[in-house]
Design a protein around this motif. Structure first.
Motif: not given
Length: 277
Positions: A176-186
């Motif tokens: 989830q953290l990895l996905e969150d990081a991608r979302l925040i970057e996007e």
């Protein structure tokens, strides 16, 4: 950010941080809450000064970061920005958005981010959270306000966690953290703080993102590191986390200096004739 006649190429910007990541240059970040400390950090070559909501702890004495208000953050930010408003200034200034200044709605978050930027000449704001605030990050960045993210251990959610232990040790939370990081970057963030997560996970996040990661208790693979200035200077005897390296023991130095002053006043040796008019 307009700093008079300062050479713009010297000032650290979001673009400069991206360049540093691409070139493998590590990014140094420290907190500051006042004019004097900000001026010292800037002179010493710190890349980013974070006006952290940790002021709630180290400046106001609260147990958590939750009590500090947006107006108190603006007060500290104004003093810090003045400390780096010189012709030779280079440090970027980022302001933490405090608890409940951005969580209620995207509209209120945008209004408060705008208030922070308009009250003084800072460079960016920082928000904690993942997918829950991704749309808010996008809304803020869309109007031209740079945003730094924050994942892992998020102090504003400490009552939810119930402790300050390492986050994302379990596979599900790590994913989830990895996905969150991608979302925040996007969503448009220019960097993300990773706090107190396993170093291997931080390395994976750093490798997969195009924006810089700033670690605190997340290992040496992050693109940069951040610590609280009071901790590296040894101004807190009670706080000894393993991720803090102390570079001085100013608690003892200051206490000793004050004790000598008190003794001199009581003995009458201060002020001397040379110290009087």
């Amino acid at each position: 950010m307009n700093r008079g006649n300062q050479q713009k190429s010297a000032h650290v910007t979001t673009r400069r941080l991206l360049d540093m990541k691409e070139k493998g240059e590590k990014i140094s970040v420290l907190t500051a809450y006042d004019f004097t400390m900000a001026r010292i950090l800037d002179r010493a070559g710190v890349d980013v000064i974070l006006v952290g909501d940790s002021a709630s702890n180290v400046f106001s004495g609260h147990n958590t970061t939750l009590p500090i208000t947006i107006d108190e953050m603006i007060y500290h930010a104004r003093a810090v920005v003045k400390g780096v408003q010189t012709e030779t200034s280079r440090a970027m200034v980022v302001i933490d958005m405090p608890f409940m200044s951005y969580q209620l709605s995207g509209e209120e978050a945008l209004r408060n981010a705008g208030k922070i930027m308009k009250e003084h000449e800072c460079d960016a704001v920082k928000l904690e959270g993942g997918y829950v605030i991704a749309e808010t990050v996008k809304r803020i960045t869309d109007v031209g306000i740079p945003v730094m993210g924050h994942l892992g251990l998020m102090p504003q959610s400490i009552y939810k966690y119930g402790s300050y232990k390492v986050r994302a040790q379990e596979e599900r939370e790590a994913e989830q953290l990895l996905e969150d990081a991608r979302l925040i970057e996007e969503a448009g963030a220019f960097a993300i703080v990773l706090e107190k997560i396993p170093s291997k996970l931080a390395e994976t996040v750093t490798r997969q993102l195009s924006i810089p990661t700033i670690g605190i208790g997340a290992g040496g693979s992050c693109d940069g590191q951040v610590l609280v200035i009071n901790d590296i200077l040894g101004l807190n005897r009670e706080f000894h986390p393993r991720f803090v390296r102390r570079y001085a023991d100013l608690d003892a130095v200051i206490e000793n200096a004050v004790m000598r002053y008190v003794d001199d006043v009581r003995s009458g040796s201060f002020p001397s004739a040379d110290e009087s008019y």
